[in-house]
Design an enzyme around this catalytic site. Structure first.
Site, PDB file in Angstrom:
ATOM      1  N   GLY A   1       0.822  -1.212   0.000  1.00 37.30           N
ATOM      2  CA  GLY A   1       0.000   0.000   0.000  1.00 37.30           C
ATOM      3  C   GLY A   1       0.847   1.250   0.000  1.00 37.30           C
ATOM      4  O   GLY A   1       0.428   2.295  -0.501  1.00 37.30           O
TER       5      GLY A   1
ATOM      6  N   GLU B   1      -2.853  13.473   2.322  1.00 44.06           N
ATOM      7  CA  GLU B   1      -1.462  13.927   2.163  1.00 44.06           C
ATOM      8  C   GLU B   1      -1.064  13.857   0.680  1.00 44.06           C
ATOM      9  O   GLU B   1       0.007  13.378   0.317  1.00 44.06           O
ATOM     10  CB  GLU B   1      -0.522  13.060   3.008  1.00 44.06           C
TER      11      GLU B   1
ATOM     12  N   CYS C   1       8.402  14.699   4.581  1.00 38.44           N
ATOM     13  CA  CYS C   1       8.795  13.442   3.935  1.00 38.44           C
ATOM     14  C   CYS C   1       8.635  13.516   2.416  1.00 38.44           C
ATOM     15  O   CYS C   1       9.408  12.898   1.675  1.00 38.44           O
ATOM     16  CB  CYS C   1       7.973  12.274   4.483  1.00 38.44           C
TER      17      CYS C   1
ATOM     18  N   CYS D   1       7.126   9.785  11.142  1.00 40.60           N
ATOM     19  CA  CYS D   1       7.921   9.477   9.951  1.00 40.60           C
ATOM     20  C   CYS D   1       8.917  10.572   9.622  1.00 40.60           C
ATOM     21  O   CYS D   1      10.026  10.290   9.150  1.00 40.60           O
ATOM     22  CB  CYS D   1       7.004   9.214   8.760  1.00 40.60           C
ATOM     23  N   CYS D   2       8.558  11.845   9.849  1.00 36.35           N
ATOM     24  CA  CYS D   2       9.387  12.949   9.371  1.00 36.35           C
ATOM     25  C   CYS D   2      10.689  13.140  10.147  1.00 36.35           C
ATOM     26  O   CYS D   2      11.750  13.301   9.525  1.00 36.35           O
ATOM     27  CB  CYS D   2       8.579  14.243   9.351  1.00 36.35           C
TER      28      CYS D   2
END
Length: 617
Positions: free
Chosen positions: A187, A296, A314, A380-381
């Site tokens: 995904g 996003e 990201c 995540c960033c």
């Protein structure tokens, strides 16, 4: 093996091969400050947050046989990205203490691997749930980040154990998907580009075959068929960038990697087509990408709102990664230009000047409410920013069959072998504050090769001299080649146009209609309330605005600010009205001051704006 960010040394179609991180030393100036900040503050801070939030502890829990795993959306990948960042830092600094910590975390990761090679802490003890939801769960995404971390760890330390962990997991996945036991795609693309690099590291063809499988199976409805997941049509048929911005650009990066390894020209053609869509109507002036909070995601062409810009950090990193790969594949300076734009103006804003606070979202206008945070639940960033900036030395230089290429300008020293001899290159510059760059060449013996200097497209004029002799004027937006027999002490001087420019947006970018943005060199500027006596949202600039640069050592870590005469709209005439049928704009002259956009939100909160009104006198 040297710690290269991307190793294209044996690729079938790569045009350039970057220098390893450890072969480059950043000796001073702008990028030394940033790299020191990342190594000394950001990497330790991210590690501390990974420990405090239990992300590293998850691996230890699995190793101890504890079944309770605290999980967010992709926790394992946050640890892997830190390992990658720390590996680049170890390769660059040879810091023994960090090396010891890095190996400790790597061993924690390896200890959680199942006997069959599977490694995903959430499903360590829930085998019946494995591979059941490729669309929403991040098993393959996390596997990709493990592979990238393991490759960096191997190249930085020479140790094999984490790479062995990653290859065992890759073998497990290949057995499932190439062996016909499963059919599907991730995904969230990411494993595809990791597999291409794993192929480069190991030479095992099945990893490249698996990367190509995941790329070409996408778009067949195996995970629902939505544009959000880039599953609505095959990659090779895409005409525009759609869906989740990070997913899309990671997939494009993978396609470019696969092209370099296979010579599949169709993949390069699709990549170039999508790149034109990006720079033609879907990229912010900062190089940021992804305009929608919902999903996003990329929006429609010219859908680039400023206050509601998403522009995830990201996604900016993915933009740098993709353009770097396109540069390596083609040697075309256009890609280096976008790489530089996104690096300075879309990646750097994601990290505060304290080195310990982060933006997830990067608006181009704000009323003072958007501030960096120490951490995010979906984190995540922060580790992604850390790995991007820790790997920076590997982006600066590259080599081709006939010479040395300088992609980014930074005060630095590089060591390499060229034409069968050792060469040291020294670059002296205060870029991006100054456009003066001097390149000193020190071959061990007289050596003939080509030196390629990037002439940015924003530099309307430039000059090149070799040992004081002026050469033909370079063309903007291209690499300038100087070929000669080089001797120790030869010097090349490059002067770039650093004049201040006012940029306008395409008329269809409605949020920027009647507005201008300020650029100097590679930097986009903004107006922040801390520097201006009027509400910055009311600032207007005439077309002939004279904004004077001034280096301010004690402001925001040392910046070149821009100050000059502008106007402020008279807002009193509106009073409490929102609309009016007969309003004549009135303006008064004021002094305005702009700072680099990357440096905003590091002082007291207040309004900020990139696109200001255009004053028609």
């Amino acid at each position: 093996m040297p710690c290269r960010v991307v190793d294209t040394s044996h690729s079938l179609r790569a045009f350039l091969n970057p220098l390893p991180v450890e072969n480059v030393r950043i000796t001073g100036g702008f990028w030394k400050n940033w790299l020191d900040r990342v190594v000394n503050r950001t990497i330790p801070h991210v590690y501390r947050m990974l420990e405090e939030t239990g992300r590293i502890e998850n691996f230890r829990r699995v190793a101890r046989g504890e079944t309770e795993i605290e999980w967010r959306i992709a926790d394992d990948s946050d640890v892997y990205k830190w390992v990658e960042a720390a590996s680049y830092a170890v390769a660059y600094t040879r810091d023994e203490e960090l090396h010891e910590l890095l190996d400790s975390v790597a061993k924690d990761i390896a200890s959680a691997q199942d006997d069959d090679g599977y490694l995903f802490t959430l499903y360590a003890f829930n085998k019946e749930k494995r591979w059941q939801n490729l669309r929403d769960m991040h098993e393959l995404y996390c596997a990709g980040h493990l592979m990238q971390a393991a490759i960096a760890h191997r190249r930085a330390t020479g140790e094999q154990f984490l790479l062995s962990t990653a290859t065992r997991f890759a073998d497990h996945i290949a057995d499932l998907f190439l062996g016909g036991k499963m059919r599907g795609v991730p995904g969230h693309p990411e494993i595809e580009l990791a597999l291409a690099e794993l192929y480069r590291e190991t030479g095992r063809q099945k990893y490249l075959d698996l990367a190509a499988y995941f790329l070409d199976e996408r778009g067949r409805g195996l995970i629902g068929g939505s544009p959000y997941h880039i599953d609505h049509k095959p990659f090779r048929q895409l005409e525009e960038l759609v869906g989740h911005a990070v997913r899309m650009l990671y997939l494009c990066s993978a396609a470019t990697d696969i092209y370099m390894e296979t010579g599949d020209e169709e993949l390069l053609a699709v990549s170039k087509r999508l790149w034109r869509n990006l720079v033609g109507c879907k990229m912010y002036v900062t190089g940021g990408v992804g305009s929608r909070y919902q999903g996003e995601a990329f929006g429609e062409c010219y859908e680039l709102p400023d206050v509601r810009a998403y522009a995830e950090s990201c996604a900016a990193i993915a933009n740098v990664m993709w353009n770097f790969r396109l540069l390596l594949a083609t040697g075309d300076a256009r890609y280096a230009d976008v790489m530089e734009l996104a690096l300075y103006n879309a990646v750097l804003p994601g990290l505060g000047l304290d080195g310990q606070s982060y933006f997830y979202v990067n608006p181009l206008a704000d009323r003072g409410k958007h501030r960096r945070k120490e951490w995010y639940r979906c984190a995540c960033c922060p580790p992604n920013i850390a790995r991007m900036l820790a790997s920076l030395p590997g982006y600066i230089y590259a080599t081709s069959r006939d010479g040395l290429w300088v992609n980014l300008y930074a005060a630095s020293t590089a060591r390499l072998n060229i034409a069968g001899a050792e060469l040291q290159v020294n670059v002296y510059t205060d870029y991006p504050w100054s456009g003066e760059i001097e390149v000193e060449l020190e071959p061990e013996k007289p050596l003939e090769f080509s030196l390629y200097l990037r002439i940015p497209s924003w530099s309307e004029w430039s000059e090149v001299e070799v040992n004081g002799a002026k050469l033909e004027e370079p063309r903007p937006g291209a690499y300038y080649m100087v070929r000669r027999m080089w001797r120790r002490g030869d010097r090349v001087r490059l002067s770039l146009d650093m004049s201040v420019k006012l940029l306008k947006a395409h008329p269809f970018v409605l949020s920027c209609s009647g507005r201008v943005a300020v650029k100097r060199g590679p930097l986009i500027y903004c107006f922040e309330q801390a520097d201006n006596a009027v509400d910055v949202w009311s600032i207007a600039l005439p077309s002939d605005a004279k904004l004077e640069p001034l280096y301010e050592e004690n402001l925001l870590g040392g910046i070149v600010s821009l100050t000059g005469k502008g106007y402020a709209l008279d807002l009193e005439t509106w009073r409490e009205r929102l609309y009016a049928s007969s309003w004549q704009p009135r303006m008064r002259e004021v002094t305005v001051k702009a700072i680099p956009y990357y440096a905003w939100a590091n002082r007291q909160p207040g309004p900020m704006v990139v696109w200001v009104h255009s004053a028609r006198e």
